[in-house]
Design a protein around this motif. Sequence first.
Motif, PDB file in Angstrom:
ATOM      1  N   TYR A   1     -15.731  26.389 -17.568  1.00 15.19           N
ATOM      2  CA  TYR A   1     -16.804  27.364 -17.345  1.00 15.19           C
ATOM      3  C   TYR A   1     -16.465  28.698 -18.000  1.00 15.19           C
ATOM      4  O   TYR A   1     -15.364  29.215 -17.860  1.00 15.19           O
ATOM      5  CB  TYR A   1     -16.989  27.615 -15.844  1.00 15.19           C
TER       6      TYR A   1
ATOM      7  N   ALA B   1     -25.506  27.677 -16.864  1.00 16.00           N
ATOM      8  CA  ALA B   1     -24.057  27.569 -17.015  1.00 16.00           C
ATOM      9  C   ALA B   1     -23.704  27.541 -18.504  1.00 16.00           C
ATOM     10  O   ALA B   1     -24.405  26.911 -19.303  1.00 16.00           O
ATOM     11  CB  ALA B   1     -23.539  26.306 -16.335  1.00 16.00           C
TER      12      ALA B   1
ATOM     13  N   CYS C   1     -21.797  31.998 -15.717  1.00 17.27           N
ATOM     14  CA  CYS C   1     -22.922  31.449 -14.965  1.00 17.27           C
ATOM     15  C   CYS C   1     -23.850  32.595 -14.580  1.00 17.27           C
ATOM     16  O   CYS C   1     -23.382  33.692 -14.234  1.00 17.27           O
ATOM     17  CB  CYS C   1     -22.455  30.674 -13.741  1.00 17.27           C
TER      18      CYS C   1
END
Length: 417
Positions: A226, A216, A229
């Motif tokens: 985020y 991540a 990923c």
Amino acid sequence: MATRALILVEGTRGSGLPYVQTALRLGLHPIALSADPAQYDYLATEGVEAIGVDTDNLDALIRQCSQLRATYDIAGITSSKESVYATVGKLCRYFDIPGPNPASIEQCCDKFVQRQLLAEAGVPIPAYRVAANAADVESSAAELGLPVIVKPAVGSGSMGVRLCRSIDELAEHTAYLLNGKHIWRSPPKVLVEEFAQGPAYYAAVMGHEVVGIGAADYDPPPHFVYRECTIPALLTDEEHKRIADVSLSCLPALGLDWGPKSIEVRWTKRGPVVIEVNPRLSGAPTPQLIKLAYGVDLISEHIKLVIGDEPNLRKRESQVAAGRFLVADSDGTLDWIDGASRAAAVTGVTEVRLYVEPKAPIVRKGDYRDCIGHVVAASPSHAQTEAILQRAVASIGWSIKPLPTVDEREKPGGPSP
């Protein structure tokens, strides 16, 4: 014979539609129960039966499901949303069908209780304190030493999570959490934690099996939004084993012996340290990445588990899959966004999704809500997948028109407030 129905309690922006589509593919009749079904536009698009009900009220849900049982064979009840997952477990217990242990879900969703149980079991976690007021937060930070992570004990999607590197930042974020700006679903309880520094990973677990470990990447602190990923993470066999082992050690400590889990880990100077255990399937696009990388459809296997069938977690593919989030870079009004079709045409890109449309208001929160779309790609290697993503994302552009200042609104002929 009555139609077999799958009850879906609430939904999520990323995984709600795949759950509906997978249910249909498995021959089930999906029925959505929601406090506001209109918030999920995919329900109307897919022609899904949707019923308005207070999903925070267990008795109301039991009554609604009992009414549905007069018409349908309720094969299973589930959700992709963490905040109602314990309630789903209680519904499953009431109707005697497979589902998660609600007590385990509830104690896991309280991150303070989760921390206590993991610590008692000897699972490596960051040092932590719990605080109920600003004075507690300040004294906790002094004990642990700055910088610290400050976050609500209950919540998801990085909402209210911030790295505080100074006394001023600590005071500012504490005021944000405790003085009415943060929305609490339970009595305010703040976690103050050591900042565990190192690469971030997460283990996607079904039952007692680690299906995959992803890497991540986040936007720069102080928030944790985020950015990307990748599955599988680029790890040595020893590193993979240590992350898998520490992830699985969380399960008996928290009583999570059923269904999907997502376990977040940081690789620190002392090795893998568990940051958080989420007692449900990872959000989008992780299930899609697992499917592209290994050929394992976690949503399908979860639904099979829900309806009492045996899941099949055998890996049938070997690719590197990655998802890159498009993150808003300013507040204002989305003037335009384009290039999605160009990005989708790049060889190796499997999905381009935009979450917003022109004229939508953009107000960054420092959490998952800052993401305005994502791109997913897959190829045989890490380097190739990263290059595909770079090319695809570069072909998407947008413009956010700043909100008018007070002075501009007050000018003659200026925008109305």
